[in-house]
Scaffold this active site. Sequence first.
Site, PDB file in Angstrom:
ATOM      1  N   GLU A 187       7.002 -20.023  31.534  1.00  0.00           N
ATOM      2  CA  GLU A 187       5.905 -18.475  32.695  1.00  0.00           C
ATOM      3  C   GLU A 187       6.564 -17.849  33.572  1.00  0.00           C
ATOM      4  O   GLU A 187       5.848 -17.649  34.390  1.00  0.00           O
ATOM      5  CB  GLU A 187       4.534 -17.760  32.045  1.00  0.00           C
ATOM      6  CG  GLU A 187       3.632 -18.383  31.142  1.00  0.00           C
ATOM      7  CD  GLU A 187       2.396 -18.556  30.246  1.00  0.00           C
ATOM      8  OE1 GLU A 187       1.752 -18.364  31.552  1.00  0.00           O
ATOM      9  OE2 GLU A 187       2.164 -18.906  29.419  1.00  0.00           O
ATOM     10  N   GLU A 295       3.448 -22.713  20.990  1.00  0.00           N
ATOM     11  CA  GLU A 295       1.725 -23.132  21.264  1.00  0.00           C
ATOM     12  C   GLU A 295       1.371 -21.877  20.267  1.00  0.00           C
ATOM     13  O   GLU A 295       1.017 -20.611  20.160  1.00  0.00           O
ATOM     14  CB  GLU A 295       1.696 -22.108  21.935  1.00  0.00           C
ATOM     15  CG  GLU A 295       2.550 -23.249  23.412  1.00  0.00           C
ATOM     16  CD  GLU A 295       1.560 -22.439  25.095  1.00  0.00           C
ATOM     17  OE1 GLU A 295       0.666 -21.506  25.040  1.00  0.00           O
ATOM     18  OE2 GLU A 295       2.428 -23.241  26.097  1.00  0.00           O
TER      19      GLU A 295
HETATM   20  O1  9MR Z   1      -5.670 -23.742  26.022  1.00  0.00           O
HETATM   21  C1  9MR Z   1      -5.679 -23.289  27.765  1.00  0.00           C
HETATM   22  C2  9MR Z   1      -6.676 -23.180  27.924  1.00  0.00           C
HETATM   23  O2  9MR Z   1      -7.680 -24.446  27.692  1.00  0.00           O
HETATM   24  C3  9MR Z   1      -7.118 -22.824  29.004  1.00  0.00           C
HETATM   25  O3  9MR Z   1      -8.376 -22.435  29.681  1.00  0.00           O
HETATM   26  C4  9MR Z   1      -5.907 -21.914  29.621  1.00  0.00           C
HETATM   27  C5  9MR Z   1      -5.591 -21.457  31.234  1.00  0.00           C
HETATM   28  O4  9MR Z   1      -5.189 -20.884  31.300  1.00  0.00           O
HETATM   29  O5  9MR Z   1      -4.845 -22.337  29.013  1.00  0.00           O
HETATM   30  C6  9MR Z   1      -4.646 -22.243  27.951  1.00  0.00           C
HETATM   31  O6  9MR Z   1      -3.735 -22.798  27.445  1.00  0.00           O
HETATM   32  C7  9MR Z   1      -2.341 -22.145  27.356  1.00  0.00           C
HETATM   33  C8  9MR Z   1      -1.084 -22.905  28.308  1.00  0.00           C
HETATM   34  O7  9MR Z   1      -0.959 -23.849  28.732  1.00  0.00           O
HETATM   35  C9  9MR Z   1      -0.151 -22.116  28.740  1.00  0.00           C
HETATM   36  N1  9MR Z   1       0.630 -20.499  27.062  1.00  0.00           N
HETATM   37  C10 9MR Z   1      -0.921 -19.949  26.802  1.00  0.00           C
HETATM   38  C11 9MR Z   1      -2.729 -21.118  26.539  1.00  0.00           C
HETATM   39  C12 9MR Z   1      -2.905 -20.009  26.375  1.00  0.00           C
HETATM   40  O8  9MR Z   1      -3.824 -19.514  27.260  1.00  0.00           O
END
Ligand code: 9MR
Length: 375
Positions: A187, A295
């Site tokens: 990102e 994802e």
């Molecule tokens: O699924 C993840 C969640 O448990 C966390 O709280 C969150 C924090 O930002 O991150 C989520 O995973 C993210 C991933 O690492 C990057 N792309 C977006 C995903 C969803 O937010």
Amino acid sequence: MLYLVRAPPEDNTHEIIYNTPTVTGEKIGEEKNMIRRIIRRGTLVIGAVILLTLVLSCAPSTMRSVVDSRGFLFGVAVRPGDLLDPKDSKLLKDNFNILVAENIMKLQYLRPTATFWNWSDVDSLVRFAEENRMKLRGHTFVWHNQNPPFINNLSDKEAALKVLTETITEVLTRYKGKFYEYDVCNEVIDDNGILRNSIWMRTIGPEYIDIAFKTARQADPSVKLILNDYNNEYAGTVKGDAFYNLVKGMVDRGVPIDGVGFQLHMLAELPVNKEALQANIKRFRDLGLTVSFTEVDVRIKLPVTPEKEAAQQAVYEDLLRIAREENISCFVLWGYTDAYSWIPGTFAGYGSAHPFDQNKQPKKLYGSLRKILEK
Ligand code: 9MR
């Protein structure tokens, strides 16, 4: 001397016995019994083999055996608890051949202080994958989110460079050869299509991306190095094109990047723009890169209705069909069950985004994905 042996009516060897005066009737009887026993045993063994073959061929094949036999990498993001709970871990083994840690490899957890490395959960994940012949994606080194305080507080370029290169080298040296792909940076472009104002950008400047990829390549020459992002899947959008231009620049500069990741956090109410997705996949291919769907989830605006579920199914199906047609590097779900979903906590009023429900039972959606994978 001639011994008369009463042969059973079905026995057609009695003539030979009658005409073989040098062999005793007793001995002939023994031999006959032995032959009968051998035949009986042979018949039993053949019968058992046939039965076993029938049982095995009638046993329902798992999603895992389907994707394995198609050489397709179908995976999911997991939490440490998924590997410990016997029911959850069976579900993973029965369905997926590639895993990614949903959180534990993010620096907040993996390197919470400059001197402490939290390896144990990652070691368990690597072991689980090896024991079950699964591949692994690594997620992620360089991100603006989920960093520990010692990183968020960096202010000096040299110190930031040291943390960045040291982290990547440490992790990829420990797990050399263990990961199939790694999201080196995540990102890095914001919603306006410019480089995000992250701690890495502020302290090091835009070159932090090239440096991260070069460091990763040096530490592990075998892992596929990926730049991952969201809303980057369509050609012809502000972010999609900015992402492409950034990656093209890296390729032109000879930065060791192997592929790109489209996260694909989708909404059931927005159908897939198939043309724009395929055009995007093609232009990255033309740069010599692979594309991974990293994802995938499709959230529904609550309450769930059959119409909304049908729309969700269409989005999942389009993505999976394109993934198979384009032979993409891997297709990874961001969670398998609504029970552990990140969606409700982030998007109020949305949910039901995954193929298994709250009770970890497969939804109709699951069956439709399986059909596409079976083709
Ligand atoms: O699924 C993840 C969640 O448990 C966390 O709280 C969150 C924090 O930002 O991150 C989520 O995973 C993210 C991933 O690492 C990057 N792309 C977006 C995903 C969803 O937010």
